[in-house]
Each structure stands twice: as structure tokens, then as C-alpha cells.
Write an enzyme that holds these catalytic residues in place. Sequence first.
Site, PDB file in Angstrom:
ATOM      1  CG  HIS A 121      -0.416   0.328   2.516  1.00 33.61           C
ATOM      2  ND1 HIS A 121      -0.124  -0.640   3.451  1.00 33.61           N
ATOM      3  CD2 HIS A 121      -0.083   1.501   3.085  1.00 33.61           C
ATOM      4  CE1 HIS A 121       0.346  -0.073   4.538  1.00 33.61           C
ATOM      5  NE2 HIS A 121       0.393   1.226   4.344  1.00 33.61           N
ATOM      6  CG  ASP A 151      -0.030  -3.992   2.581  1.00 34.35           C
ATOM      7  OD1 ASP A 151       0.279  -3.582   1.457  1.00 34.35           O
ATOM      8  OD2 ASP A 151      -0.233  -3.240   3.555  1.00 34.35           O
ATOM      9  CB  SER A 225       3.026   1.795   6.167  1.00 32.28           C
ATOM     10  OG  SER A 225       1.872   1.970   6.932  1.00 32.28           O
ATOM     11  N   GLY A 281      -8.881 -25.839  -2.874  1.00 27.51           N
ATOM     12  CA  GLY A 281     -10.152 -25.828  -3.602  1.00 27.51           C
ATOM     13  C   GLY A 281     -11.352 -26.157  -2.745  1.00 27.51           C
ATOM     14  CB  VAL A 282     -12.257 -26.733   0.513  1.00 30.74           C
ATOM     15  CG1 VAL A 282     -12.001 -28.131   0.007  1.00 30.74           C
ATOM     16  CG2 VAL A 282     -11.081 -26.223   1.347  1.00 30.74           C
TER      17      VAL A 282
END
EC number: 3.4.21.107
Length: 497
Positions: A121, A151, A225, A281-282
Site C-alpha cells: 500500500h 500487503d 508502514s 479448492g474448498v
Amino acid sequence: MPIFAISSRLFGHARRVALAAGVVAGALALPASAAPGKGPDSVADLAEGIMDAVVNISTAQNAPVERSVPVPKAPEGSPFQEFFDEFFNKNKNKDNTPRRVQSLGSGFVIDASGIIVTNNHVIDGADEITANFNDGTKLKAELIGKDTKIDIAVLRVKPTKPIKAVKFGNSDKARVGDWVLAIGNPFGLGGTVTIGIVSARNRDINAGPYDNFIQTDAAINRGNSGGPLFNMDGDVIGINTAIISPTGGSIGIGFSIPANTAAAVVDQLLQYGETRRGWLGVRIQGVTDDIADSLGLKEAKGALVAGVTEKGPADAAGIQAGDVILKFDGKTVPSVRELPRMVADTPVQKEVDVVVLRKGAEVPLKVKLGRLEEGEKQAALEKGGAKPPEAPKPQPTVTTALGLSLAELTPELRTKFKIKDSVAKGVVVAEVASGSPAADRRIVPGDVILEVGQEAVGRAEDIVKRLDALKKDGRKRALLLIANPEGEMRFATVAIE
């Protein structure tokens, strides 16, 4: 200026308090032999050794021109009209050129060849990125890769002279109460050092699917940040990313991405320019105490499978909706939060052992993981697809159970409740009685019940028979698999009346 003015008032107040305390101390006449207490050990040597590896990240980007504010109108002949005309014409963007927007953040060097880590960001949308070093050196930076899920961004600069680098430490060894040190660029004040402790670990702040932040009370503010959180050995154990603050400034609640999470992503970005996470894939949900009781589990643990992606890795391995994943790749799954991270951290194409609880028995399975990014692309393509409409069915009969009016899934009800074609079968909830057990579980008209007690149902009579069977088995709650009109599935437990 206002910040420093406030600080002066605070310092003045502190001085008055100190003077008053001195008067009291004099009145108490402490013995001359009393030695002053020793303060905490200095971290000056530590800070000096790692300071040069921390950089300030400045970015610039072209922002579209905003629509001009209309010039206010004053009464004819009013002296204010001349003022308005002069002010707004002076501030008008005459040639409609894009505005240059700048931002500041922090980062740190992990390789002396010029590799820098920061938050995504901090550089998101930037046209220009500059790394400002502690000695005043400014170097243009290029983006190697980024990961929006946790991020992180990795940059490269071309140093003209040797630069200092730091390394990632083992964040799993960080304990609550350990001292930590943050260095960054808060409010543009580069090279700011703050110290605190690890306040908590594995925090989930709903920032993304892999939240497990380190919480610290070391002061972190806007501009910190992307900066590093160091342990007392000078190793980076976190990347400062977020704060909780009603004022915009530090109140002692800051969050850092753990180094062990970040390091794996950084390695992938350096190697491929993108992430390559494991994919099962659940769709999963938490195992509550009620769900655990309905499944015969002694404690609430694992991750409940609410849905399986067609032709995905789990589907190919035989994992089914209603299974509870108890172990993954030889490790126990404590709760639903941990499983996504465990899967994501596992190499793509690796065959892993998975243990699921199915109808009261543990079932071992082997799953060959796919790649998450490819799975997401596949899901996006399939989302816009439509299956051919079902053949018309006879008018349904309505049955009441659990405070629900239930009916077969017909084209008429599909149209009425806007149920997507992906919900191919089940029993439609036509009405929900107010105050009923089902209403307490937020079951609403238009929901489609697919299973009761881990048995598929296609007619309302199936639900009644299944509830009777559960009552005879002494069950007090029924576990329902429910799809909403959009096709999103979830499990809910309902008390059997």
C-alpha cells in the site's frame, strides 16, 4: 508547528509536575545513601548498527483532475464577488494537467545488491518510487513484485556505493513480552526509533485471508508502514503495517506482518515476480460448539468444508462438503483460521496427507495441491457462465418442519427467489416462522437446504424423515447444509423440536 506547540505545553506541564514532586521529595528527606534506580539498558548500539538499512520510501503519481468547484455567487455589486472571482481563478487548474500526488512510507534493505522490502500500500499506484537512505542518498526504485493479500512489495535499486542490509529472523520464536524496536519514517520524520514489546501474537484484524499479525506497543504512526520491527539481535521479525487509532496517531496498538510469513512471499516475488501459493479448492467455515456436538466431536476443532470447487484438488481427492479437516500435511488443524495459511505455505503440486472426519469416522486422503492464483482465475471465468435451465417440474407440495415452510426447487421458485442455476438441487425455504429455531440461525426465505445430518435431501419429505431419524438417535440438534440464492454454502445447526 501545531504539533510542536502541543509538545511544548506538555513538556511545560511535565516540568511543573517534576518541580512539585521535588518539593515533596525534599519534605520526605530521602536518606543520602539511597541510590537511584537503574533504567533499562540502552539500545543505542543496536539502533546504530541497523539504522542505515532502513530507508524512507517516497512515491509520486499523476492523479486525475477533480471537477472544479463552481464560483459562489454574491449579490450584484457585493465586494465579496470580486474576492470570490480572484480566489477561485487563482486556484483554478487552467490547463487541466493531472495533479502530482506524493506519499511517504518506510522500507528496509534485505540484500546489499539493492533489494528493498516495503508494504504494497506504500507504493500502490505510484508512477515514481524513490528510496531515501539515512546518509542522504536518493535512488530510484523499480517494482520487482507485489502481493496484495498480505500487503508486501519488493523493490530494486542500483546502489552507487556499498549499502547496509539486514536479515529476516525467526518470528515464531518471538514471545509476548519480548523487547522489539521499530525504525521508520513517521510523518516524514525519517530515522525515527521507537521501542516496545511484543504485546500479542497471531492477531486477526480482518485485513486479509492470512492474518496472523504481531501486535506491539512500540510507537507506529503514519509513515511507518513498510518499516522493520527488530528483535534485540537486530533481526527483522516483522513488517510494520497497520495501527488501531481513533486519532490517527499511535495509541500503542500496532501490527506487523510476521517475518516467517513475509520471507516466503519475498522469496517467491524475487524468483517469479509473483506469488505461487498452494490451493486446496474448498470453502470452509469454523467448527462451533453446536456443530461439534452435532457431528459427535468432543471439542470444536478443525475446519468444516462448506463447499468443494468442481475439478479442484480437493474434489479430485474425494473431499466432500460436510467433512471436517482435522489434519493437513501431518499437522493438526486447530481451527478454521490456520488452514488457509497452512495450505498457502505448502508448495504447489505437492501431494499431502489430509485427514477428515466424515460421518463420525476419520478418513485419510491424499491431495495434490494446485496453485491458488490459477484457481482464482478459473473461478472468475466460471462465475459469469450459466448452465442450461432445468426441465420444468410439477408444482411442489409445502411441508412444515423446524418452523420452516419447505418446498421442492421448481423453476417458479427459482425465479421468485432469484436462485442461481449453480444451486441444482435441494429443498427451498419458502417461509420462516418468527421466533423459530431456524430463524435464530438466520435461515431466510430463498435459502436452499442441501443436506440434513450429512445426508442429501431433494424433497421436503426427506427432511422430515431425516429429522425423525436424528431424534431416534438421541440428537438434540440437526446439522444443515444450506445454499443461499447466490450459491454460497454454509452449515448451520438447528435445535430439533
